[in-house]
Design an enzyme around this catalytic site. Structure first.
Site, short mmCIF file in Angstrom:
data_model
loop_
_atom_site.label_atom_id
_atom_site.label_comp_id
_atom_site.label_asym_id
_atom_site.label_seq_id
_atom_site.Cartn_x
_atom_site.Cartn_y
_atom_site.Cartn_z
N THR A 21 -13.83 -0.50 -15.57
CA THR A 21 -13.52 -1.79 -14.96
C THR A 21 -13.15 -2.87 -15.99
OG1 THR A 21 -14.33 -3.55 -13.51
CG2 THR A 21 -15.97 -2.47 -14.88
N LYS A 71 -18.23 -1.56 -1.15
CA LYS A 71 -17.62 -2.72 -0.49
C LYS A 71 -18.01 -2.84 0.99
CE LYS A 71 -13.48 -3.07 -3.39
NZ LYS A 71 -12.00 -3.12 -3.37
N ALA A 127 -7.25 4.94 3.39
CA ALA A 127 -8.01 4.29 4.47
C ALA A 127 -9.38 3.81 4.00
CB ALA A 127 -8.17 5.27 5.64
N GLY A 129 -11.65 0.95 1.37
CA GLY A 129 -11.75 -0.50 1.35
C GLY A 129 -10.46 -1.18 0.94
N TYR A 206 -4.09 0.16 -11.50
CA TYR A 206 -3.70 -0.82 -12.52
C TYR A 206 -3.71 -0.30 -13.95
CZ TYR A 206 -8.80 -1.64 -13.02
OH TYR A 206 -10.15 -1.50 -13.22
N GLY A 227 -0.71 -2.82 -9.79
CA GLY A 227 -2.14 -3.00 -9.59
C GLY A 227 -2.75 -4.08 -10.46
#
EC number: 1.1.1.25
Length: 263
Positions: A21, A71, A127, A129, A206, A227
Site C-alpha cells: 500500500t 470495506k 464485483a 468493493g 496502480y 489506477g
C-alpha cells in the site's frame, strides 16, 4: 522528520496482506505539507483479529482508510454512513465514526473530467468493493451498466443489492460494445483485448501505472484513467473529509515518482 508528541493524531489504513500500500507514503507526505501534527500507519490485520482491532482503532484513531478485504465488513461498526457508501455497501474512509466512499467520488469526478459527452453503455469487470464503487459512479453519470465477474453468485448478489435502491444493472458473460470499460479487479489482463473499445478505459490497478490494459488503450487511441490517478484522488478526498483541505493530485503524483514508489 516527523516528531511525535502527546498531540500527534493517529490515522491509518486497515486491510489484510497490504505490504504494497502507498497510503502511508501519500498521507504522511500530505500531513507534512499541510502542517498537520499526525502520523499515518499501516494496519495489516488477519481476518480472525479484525473484530478486536477495528474496535480498538475506532477508539484511538482520528481517521481511517479501509481496504481489501474489510470495506464491507467495517460498515456495521459505524454510527452512520454517507449516501454513496450506503448504496455501494462499502466504506473506505472513516471520520468521527462515520463512513464514506472516496473511491466512488474519485472515479465519478475523474470520468466526468475526461469525457465531454455523457456516456451511455458501460461495462465493469469485477464485483468487489472497487467494482461496486465504479458501478455507482457510472450509474450516477447516467450509464446503462453491465457487469462481468468470475463468480456469478457474487455478481447476482451485487445486482440484488443495487436493485434494492432502485438501480438496474445487468450481469453478462462477454463484452458489450459501449463507451466505458472499467477494470475493478486486481488483474488488468482479465479484460480481453476485444473489449478494449469505446471512449474511455479505466483501470484501478496502480502499480505498474502503465498496466497492459492502459497500454493497449493508449495504442488504440482511447482515453484512459489509470489506477494511480484514482488512488491519489481518493486519498485527497479523504484528506478533505478529515481536515477540509488537501494537496493537488499533481503534487502527490510527482512526489511518488520522485521517491520511486511507482513505476
Amino acid at each position: 522528520m516527523l516528531k511525535i508528541n502527546n498531540d500527534t493524531k493517529l490515522f491509518g489504513v486497515l486491510g489484510e496482506n497490504i505490504p504494497y500500500t502507498l497510503s502511508p507514503a501519500i498521507h504522511n507526505y500530505a500531513f507534512q505539507r499541510l502542517g498537520i501534527n499526525a502520523v499515518y500507519l499501516r494496519f495489516d490485520v488477519r481476518r480472525d483479529k479484525f473484530h478486536s482491532i477495528i474496535i480498538g482503532l475506532l477508539n484511538i484513531a482520528s481517521g481511517l482508510n479501509v481496504t481489501i478485504p474489510y470495506k464491507e465488513d467495517v460498515v456495521k461498526y459505524l454510527y452512520g454512513v454517507s449516501e454513496e457508501a450506503r448504496v455501494i455497501g462499502a466504506v473506505n474512509t472513516i471520520h468521527n465514526l462515520n463512513g464514506y466512499n472516496t473511491d466512488y467520488i474519485a472515479i465519478y469526478n475523474l470520468i466526468k473530467e475526461k469525457l465531454i459527452d455523457k456516456p451511455s453503455i458501460c461495462t465493469v469487470f469485477g464485483a468487489g468493493g472497487a467494482g461496486r464503487a465504479s458501478i455507482y459512479a457510472l450509474l450516477k453519470l447516467g450509464c446503462e451498466v453491465y457487469v462481468i465477474n468470475r463468480s456469478l453468485e457474487r455478481a447476482q448478489s451485487l445486482e440484488k443489492d443495487f436493485k434494492e435502491f432502485g438501480y438496474d444493472i445487468k450481469i453478462i458473460s462477454s463484452c458489450k460494445p459501449g463507451d466505458i470499460i472499467v477494470n475493478a479487479t486486481p488483474n488488468s489482463s482479465y479484460v480481453p483485448d476485444e473489449c478494449i473499445k469505446g471512449k474511455l478505459v479505466v483501470d484501478l490497478v496502480y502499480n505498474p501505472v502503465k498496466t497492459p490494459l492502459i497500454l493497449k488503450a493508449e495504442k488504440t487511441g482511447i482515453r484512459s484513467i489509470n489506477g494511480l490517478e484514482i488512488l491519489v484522488r481518493q486519498a485527497m478526498e479523504a484528506e478533505r473529509i478529515w481536515f477540509g483541505k488537501s494537496l493537488s493530485d499533481e503534487e502527490v503524483v510527482k512526489f511518488l515518482y520522485a521517491r520511486k514508489l511507482v513505476r
